[in-house]
Design a protein around this motif. Structure first.
Motif, PDB file in Angstrom:
ATOM      1  N   MET A  36       0.834  -1.195   0.000  1.00 47.34           N
ATOM      2  CA  MET A  36       0.000   0.000   0.000  1.00 47.34           C
ATOM      3  C   MET A  36       0.871   1.248   0.000  1.00 47.34           C
ATOM      4  O   MET A  36       1.705   1.426   0.878  1.00 47.34           O
ATOM      5  N   SER A  37       0.644   2.108  -0.974  1.00 50.75           N
ATOM      6  CA  SER A  37       1.399   3.349  -1.084  1.00 50.75           C
ATOM      7  C   SER A  37       0.696   4.486  -0.348  1.00 50.75           C
ATOM      8  O   SER A  37      -0.521   4.644  -0.436  1.00 50.75           O
ATOM      9  N   LEU A  38       1.487   5.274   0.379  1.00 50.77           N
ATOM     10  CA  LEU A  38       1.010   6.466   1.082  1.00 50.77           C
ATOM     11  C   LEU A  38       2.055   7.565   0.924  1.00 50.77           C
ATOM     12  O   LEU A  38       3.246   7.274   0.876  1.00 50.77           O
ATOM     13  N   VAL A  39       1.603   8.803   0.855  1.00 54.30           N
ATOM     14  CA  VAL A  39       2.562   9.910   0.834  1.00 54.30           C
ATOM     15  C   VAL A  39       3.089  10.154   2.240  1.00 54.30           C
ATOM     16  O   VAL A  39       4.275  10.355   2.454  1.00 54.30           O
ATOM     17  N   LEU A  40       2.187  10.132   3.215  1.00 56.47           N
ATOM     18  CA  LEU A  40       2.556  10.361   4.609  1.00 56.47           C
ATOM     19  C   LEU A  40       2.259   9.124   5.441  1.00 56.47           C
ATOM     20  O   LEU A  40       1.318   8.380   5.146  1.00 56.47           O
ATOM     21  N   GLY A  41       3.056   8.912   6.485  1.00 54.59           N
ATOM     22  CA  GLY A  41       2.813   7.801   7.385  1.00 54.59           C
ATOM     23  C   GLY A  41       2.194   8.273   8.683  1.00 54.59           C
ATOM     24  O   GLY A  41       1.978   9.475   8.876  1.00 54.59           O
ATOM     25  N   PRO A  42       1.901   7.329   9.571  1.00 54.92           N
ATOM     26  CA  PRO A  42       1.495   7.742  10.914  1.00 54.92           C
ATOM     27  C   PRO A  42       2.605   8.624  11.484  1.00 54.92           C
ATOM     28  O   PRO A  42       3.771   8.413  11.135  1.00 54.92           O
ATOM     29  N   PRO A  43       2.324   9.639  12.311  1.00 54.66           N
ATOM     30  CA  PRO A  43       1.062   9.872  13.018  1.00 54.66           C
ATOM     31  C   PRO A  43       0.087  10.812  12.314  1.00 54.66           C
ATOM     32  O   PRO A  43      -0.830  11.320  12.954  1.00 54.66           O
ATOM     33  N   THR A  44       0.252  11.105  11.029  1.00 48.91           N
ATOM     34  CA  THR A  44      -0.680  11.998  10.339  1.00 48.91           C
ATOM     35  C   THR A  44      -2.004  11.278  10.090  1.00 48.91           C
ATOM     36  O   THR A  44      -2.054  10.047  10.002  1.00 48.91           O
ATOM     37  N   PRO A  45      -3.107  12.015   9.951  1.00 50.97           N
ATOM     38  CA  PRO A  45      -4.376  11.375   9.600  1.00 50.97           C
ATOM     39  C   PRO A  45      -4.280  10.538   8.323  1.00 50.97           C
ATOM     40  O   PRO A  45      -4.873   9.463   8.229  1.00 50.97           O
ATOM     41  N   TRP A  46      -3.526  11.025   7.342  1.00 53.88           N
ATOM     42  CA  TRP A  46      -3.347  10.295   6.083  1.00 53.88           C
ATOM     43  C   TRP A  46      -2.685   8.938   6.350  1.00 53.88           C
ATOM     44  O   TRP A  46      -3.157   7.893   5.863  1.00 53.88           O
ATOM     45  N   GLY A  47      -1.614   8.951   7.104  1.00 56.85           N
ATOM     46  CA  GLY A  47      -0.954   7.696   7.451  1.00 56.85           C
ATOM     47  C   GLY A  47      -1.847   6.785   8.264  1.00 56.85           C
ATOM     48  O   GLY A  47      -1.853   5.558   8.082  1.00 56.85           O
ATOM     49  N   GLN A  48      -2.641   7.376   9.160  1.00 55.67           N
ATOM     50  CA  GLN A  48      -3.573   6.589   9.963  1.00 55.67           C
ATOM     51  C   GLN A  48      -4.631   5.926   9.078  1.00 55.67           C
ATOM     52  O   GLN A  48      -5.095   4.827   9.369  1.00 55.67           O
ATOM     53  N   ALA A  49      -5.019   6.602   7.999  1.00 49.36           N
ATOM     54  CA  ALA A  49      -6.005   6.026   7.075  1.00 49.36           C
ATOM     55  C   ALA A  49      -5.528   4.671   6.563  1.00 49.36           C
ATOM     56  O   ALA A  49      -6.279   3.689   6.539  1.00 49.36           O
TER      57      ALA A  49
END
Length: 345
Positions: A36-49
């Motif tokens: 799974m690709s993400l631009v941001l990781g946890p702890p940001t909301p995007w990473g949490q998604a």
């Protein structure tokens, strides 16, 4: 008669064996791990998604589908504008992606970047949760991915190292880091700024050295990255665009799963999206907006525009809005405007 019963029995056994083999093959076709690709990781909301989605899928499929998170778009050497193409080609199995980052490949996604289209969170919901959202999912499906649910990266507010921004004149000559989507260059050029496209990895040292004066991003990123430490001493909340996120799966990967597992993954995406949107809005939807208080406590000057001040920015960027309407699709823009006008505030 006995012979016929024997034949029927053999046929039934062969059918059962065939079904078992097909099921076994489908199960065997599952990968031990999905990327799974993400631009941001946890702890940001995007990473949490991504984390919430992956955890729900693993739990609900009893470990049949295991997902590994790759934040920082590390599967494509950090180039977030290549994410959608890589997803379509199968380099990436699934993603929680940004409508901004994917807009160069899917022009209709520029809708969410139309300046000052969405004045509040109810306006975002009117689009993503209504007919416009359904139209976007059909467009994404035709473009080669399976869209499942909406998330949110939030409103993008502007920060800088020079002075409070209260009018377009305050932006004149400022070097502002923008994402790699042409509409952002058009907007900041219209406001008299000097937009500079660069990845976020390049932006942080540029801000720290003063090579770039400012940037625009959701405010959760300001607090997570402590942007005051890279010279960002001034924040203006102007809500000029918001960036919905989309939970998607590569089409071949999707087809390799059983219908039951597809349903699980779809529902898990919807559940994760709802949780993530609440996380992205936390501290900004409350009357006292605690996130702004937290930022001010860092020694940062926070400017909240009056309606009249905001209107000056709306007027200055209107030619960009009109220029991009045909690219996005005049009918789609009209449908979005109508949905927003009819929203329940």
């Amino acid at each position: 008669m006995k012979f016929r019963r024997t034949l029927l029995g053999l046929a039934a056994a062969a059918t059962a064996l065939g079904m078992f083999s097909t099921g076994a093959m489908a199960q065997a076709a599952y990968k031990p791990e999905y990327k799974m690709s993400l631009v941001l990781g946890p702890p940001t909301p995007w990473g949490q998604a991504g984390k919430i989605w992956a955890d729900l899928v693993k739990e609900r499929t009893q470990g049949r589908i295991n997902i590994k998170l790759y934040p920082g778009v590390s599967l494509i050497q950090g180039d977030q504008t290549r994410e959608f193409s890589a997803l379509r080609q199968g380099v990436i199995d699934m993603a929680v992606g940004s409508t901004i980052n994917w807009s160069p490949q899917v022009k209709q996604l520029n809708l969410f970047s139309m300046p000052f289209l969405m004045p509040d969170y109810a306006a975002i919901d009117a689009l993503t949760q209504g007919e416009v959202g359904k139209d976007m999912f059909k467009t994404l499906d035709k473009a080669g991915v399976v869209p499942l649910a909406w998330g949110e990266n939030g409103y993008r507010e502007i920060t800088n190292s020079k002075k409070p921004i209260k009018s377009p004149a305050d932006l004149k000559g400022m070097k502002i880091r923008v994402v790699g989507s042409p509409i952002y260059s058009d907007m900041f050029t219209a406001l008299g700024a000097n937009p500079t496209q660069m990845s976020w990895a390049d932006a942080q040292p540029a801000l720290a050295s003063g090579a770039v004066d400012g940037q625009e991003n959701p405010l959760f990123l300001f607090t997570v990255l402590k942007m005051q430490n890279v010279g960002q001493k001034f924040v203006t909340t102007w809500g000029y665009v918001a960036d919905p996120l989309v939970f998607v799966v590569n089409k071949e990967i999707w087809a390799s799963w059983t219908p039951a597992d597809q349903a699980i993954v779809r529902q898990a995406a919807a559940d994760a999206g709802k949780q993530e949107i609440a996380l992205a809005r936390k501290g900004l939807v409350e009357a006292d907006k605690p996130v702004l208080k937290d930022i001010a406590a860092m020694g940062v000057t926070v400017t909240q525009l009056t309606p009249a001040e905001r209107e000056a920015f709306v007027k200055a960027t209107r030619p960009v809005y009109d220029k991009w309407k045909p690219t996005v699709g005049a009918d789609l823009v009209a449908k979005a405007e109508k949905a927003i006008a009819a929203r329940q505030k």
